[in-house]
Design an enzyme around this catalytic site. Sequence first.
Site, PDB file in Angstrom:
ATOM      1  N   TRP A 175       0.705  -1.282  -0.130  1.00 17.90           N
ATOM      2  CA  TRP A 175      -0.007   0.001  -0.067  1.00 17.90           C
ATOM      3  C   TRP A 175       0.976   1.227   0.009  1.00 17.90           C
ATOM      4  CZ3 TRP A 175      -4.286  -1.346  -1.925  1.00 17.90           C
ATOM      5  CH2 TRP A 175      -4.957  -2.641  -1.590  1.00 17.90           C
ATOM      6  N   ASP A 230      -0.974   6.488   6.872  1.00 13.05           N
ATOM      7  CA  ASP A 230      -2.121   5.697   6.509  1.00 13.05           C
ATOM      8  C   ASP A 230      -2.285   4.585   7.848  1.00 13.05           C
ATOM      9  OD1 ASP A 230      -3.747   3.525   5.673  1.00 13.05           O
ATOM     10  OD2 ASP A 230      -2.470   3.255   3.996  1.00 13.05           O
ATOM     11  N   LYS A 237     -11.604  -2.215   8.563  1.00  8.84           N
ATOM     12  CA  LYS A 237     -10.828  -3.157   9.414  1.00  8.84           C
ATOM     13  C   LYS A 237     -11.235  -2.974  10.840  1.00  8.84           C
ATOM     14  CE  LYS A 237      -7.371  -2.711   6.122  1.00  8.84           C
ATOM     15  NZ  LYS A 237      -7.426  -3.891   5.235  1.00  8.84           N
TER      16      LYS A 237
END
Length: 361
Positions: free
Chosen positions: A103, A173, A197
């Site tokens: 990511w 992030d 999540k």
Amino acid sequence: MEKRVFNFSAGPSMLPVEVLEQAQRELVCYPSCGMSVMEMSHRSKMFESILAKAKADLKELMNIPDNYKILFLQGGGSTQFAMIPMNLMNKNKKADYVVTGQWAKKAAEEAKKYGQVNIVATSADTTFNRIPELDPSKFDKDADYFYITLNNTIYGTRWTELPDTGDIPLVGDMSSSILSEEIDVSKFGLLYAGAQKNLGPAGVTVVIIREDLMGNAMDFTPTMLRYDIHAENDSMYNTPPTYGIYFMGLVFDWVKRQGGVAALQKINEHKAALLYDYLDASSLFKGTVVPKDRSLMNAPFVLPTDELNAKFIKEAEALGFVNLKGHRTVGGMRASMYNAMPVEGVEQLVAFMKKFEMENK
């Protein structure tokens, strides 16, 4: 009700049962409203109160300072890969990135479309099994921001010590670690997280941004991708993901009932220790991450052969331990232990691993 499994998925992931049950009770008729939140106008007083409470609860849970805006956006974490440089890479058209997984790599590649990206460090050479040591001399003094991925979902690593970037805004992030451990928001210029999540169902992205970083977007930035526009309109420039925001608010209430983020952090540390202690003692299973950088949320591990990995995953699934297959770049297994995963789930998984080891030595 059909028996629920222990869902170790990396995301969308397990949600607290009592939150699901509350949403179920309120699905057709939200209290004193006569309609579902899904049917409710986002301009109604009722939804405005849902939005305001969700924002206030997140501010309280994360101890977010007054000079930060909380935005509830769409487009997932991946839209932030472009939104961040379009809004922040606006003085010197430069940014520092640390690449610690897939990511972070995608975020850096996207940012290259808008300016110069300096890769300060990467752990790609060891399949991202560690957080790389940083050499401050490689930091760009002219960078508009410095970007990190706080927890790496695929590879199971996390930052335990933040880089000192001085006056350069730190961007993080935290999609797979938000509300799982305490964090000093004031050390960041911007934090963001996809919901799926630790916060709720997929469809909402939370952005926490310092006010002074807004209002200087690149000229061609689409209106929908400008933080200042969303802040000025209280996340309602267009119709927001209303049901996702409502659900997230229920999760925030649940976190408060657990004792807040500090209490959940202790539980998460306990769950992680149960699994990592066994992996360290096992002669068959092996963790893939450098111990000092191990994630509390995502724990990858492997067996000696692909055949044993497949056998373990199949037998685990039959017992109700699902979504344990690891990412293709790591192989083996990955147990994601987000806030909603009960201690019992990890205890039972470890008990099964011990049994599997005895039977497959």
